[in-house]
Write an enzyme that holds these catalytic residues in place. Structure first.
Site, PDB file in Angstrom:
ATOM      1  N   LYS A   1       0.855  -1.186   0.000  1.00 49.50           N
ATOM      2  CA  LYS A   1       0.000   0.000   0.000  1.00 49.50           C
ATOM      3  C   LYS A   1       0.886   1.229   0.000  1.00 49.50           C
ATOM      4  O   LYS A   1       1.962   1.219   0.587  1.00 49.50           O
ATOM      5  CB  LYS A   1      -0.870   0.013   1.260  1.00 49.50           C
ATOM      6  CG  LYS A   1      -2.131   0.815   1.110  1.00 49.50           C
ATOM      7  CD  LYS A   1      -3.288  -0.063   0.700  1.00 49.50           C
ATOM      8  CE  LYS A   1      -4.569   0.726   0.586  1.00 49.50           C
ATOM      9  NZ  LYS A   1      -5.726  -0.132   0.373  1.00 49.50           N
TER      10      LYS A   1
ATOM     11  N   GLY B   1     -18.687   7.995   0.159  1.00 53.39           N
ATOM     12  CA  GLY B   1     -17.754   8.402  -0.892  1.00 53.39           C
ATOM     13  C   GLY B   1     -17.851   7.442  -2.065  1.00 53.39           C
ATOM     14  O   GLY B   1     -18.939   7.015  -2.448  1.00 53.39           O
TER      15      GLY B   1
ATOM     16  N   VAL C   1     -17.372   4.337  -2.444  1.00 55.34           N
ATOM     17  CA  VAL C   1     -18.058   3.052  -2.253  1.00 55.34           C
ATOM     18  C   VAL C   1     -19.427   3.250  -1.598  1.00 55.34           C
ATOM     19  O   VAL C   1     -20.422   2.674  -2.022  1.00 55.34           O
ATOM     20  CB  VAL C   1     -17.212   2.093  -1.385  1.00 55.34           C
ATOM     21  CG1 VAL C   1     -17.949   0.771  -1.210  1.00 55.34           C
ATOM     22  CG2 VAL C   1     -15.843   1.862  -2.008  1.00 55.34           C
TER      23      VAL C   1
END
Ligand code: PHE
Length: 356
Positions: free
Chosen positions: A82, A186, A188
């Site tokens: 990440k 947002g 999702v």
């Protein structure tokens, strides 16, 4: 190096963290490579303003670990990684683009050790800028002729998992009349709210961006909650869909939901919170399974799957993986997080056995 920085890196169980200070914008860039057993590290890029750079580092470390679990749980041959761009303030326009291009050149230097994509605070447009200078970004555009937003795919997987959780609790997966609290609308949370509204679920939503959240609430006929009301609102399903850590030692005793299934990464303050939820009789659907839809869709596109129907049905199939995990956990009277983790360990061990 601060004491906290030293501590965080020392106590982490991952492979390495690439650290860079971006002078023109004052952004700290962290690329956490967690576990490369299954393949090249792939995970989204989070762009956010943190109280301190160390908070950004901590996020990167935890999120990268989550990606290792996510890829293994859905049996994809990627490793966990990440990136966090810990910005000193909100960056826009050319400043933001410059940061993203320099980030892209850093990816080129890593030469495939890590591949990035959209995550919280970053948009498909941001990733298109990275793509101008680097091939190491999953945008899905090779297959769809434009960069793709993973959000709706993630939402599809969350929706499928919510139904599986309901089925386990109620013996029926019908969403009609069920109360769902969505924390964060947002990329999702918004498509998720739309599908649930179509199902006839009763929605209660909140968002740090009040204008955006209230507009959606009005459009869908959903209730609006103040941020501090989320935890104590009675509901069938609580869906954390933004930041992590909202389910913790402090909030768990106050919860009035029957199940938790949402898209946020690292929903629990710590792993032990899964046991606390289990003791309270709240069904916890492990975040990295529930939210794997976006990653899965991009992984499939990268493999050359171009049929959207096929991608969507694979994403909906995440619900079947969750069902198996919930069944195993129920049989052993334990939190589903344990069953999920055993699956991750099985997949990693099988790969290691293969490579000796
Ligand atoms: N950010 C996504 C997640 O947390 C992962 C992702 C990976 C998205 C690659 C796009 C591309 O699951």
């Amino acid at each position: 190096m601060t004491e906290r920085f030293r501590q965080l890196v020392m106590e982490w169980d991952g492979l390495a963290v690439v650290t860079r200070y971006d002078h023109p914008t004052g952004t700290w860039v962290f690329i956490a490579l967690h576990d490369p057993t299954l393949g090249m590290a792939v995970g989204g890029c989070r762009m956010k303003v943190y109280p301190t750079p160390e908070d950004g580092l901590l996020d990167a470390l935890r999120l990268a670990r989550g990606m290792t679990h996510k890829w293994a749980a859905i049996d994809f041959d990627y490793g966990g990684g990440k990136a966090v761009l810990a910005m000193p303030r909100r960056l826009e326009g050319e400043e933001r683009a410059g940061l993203l291009r320099r980030f892209g050149r850093l990816l080129n230097a890593l030469n495939g050790a890590y591949g990035t994509g959209v995550d919280l605070g970053a948009t498909p447009d941001d990733m298109a800028v990275v793509k101008e200078v680097s091939p190491w970004v999953l945008t899905g555009d090779e297959w769809h002729g434009g960069h793709v937003d993973p959000g709706p795919y993630t939402a599809l997987g969350v929706h499928s998992c919510m139904r599986v959780a309901l089925e386990r609790l109620e013996g029926s997966d019908a969403m009609r009349g069920r109360t769902v609290v969505i924390q964060g609308v947002g990329g999702v949370g918004t498509p998720l709210a739309r599908v649930l509204a179509e199902d006839g679920a009763r929605l209660q939503i909140t968002d740090i961006d009040h204008a955006r959240g209230r507009a959606l609430a009005q459009e869908l006929g959903a209730g609006w909650l103040a941020e501090n009301e989320v935890v104590e609102t009675p509901c069938d399903i609580l869906a954390p869909c933004a930041i992590g850590g909202t389910i913790n030692r402090t909030t768990i005793p106050l919860l009035r939901c029957r199940a938790i299934a949402g898209s946020a990464n690292n929903q629990l303050g710590e792993d032990a919170d899964a046991d606390r939820l289990h003791e309270r009789g709240i069904l916890y659907a492990p975040d990295y399974i529930v939210n794997a839809g976006g990653a899965m869709a991009f992984g499939l596109m990268q493999r050359g799957v171009s049929d959207d129907g096929e991608i969507r049905s694979r994403v909906v199939g995440i619900g079947d993986s969750l069902a198996a995990i919930l069944a195993e956990a129920a049989q052993r009277d334990e939190s589903p997080l344990h069953a999920a983790f055993r699956k991750v360990e099985r997949v990693l061990a099988a790969k290691m056995a293969e490579s000796v």
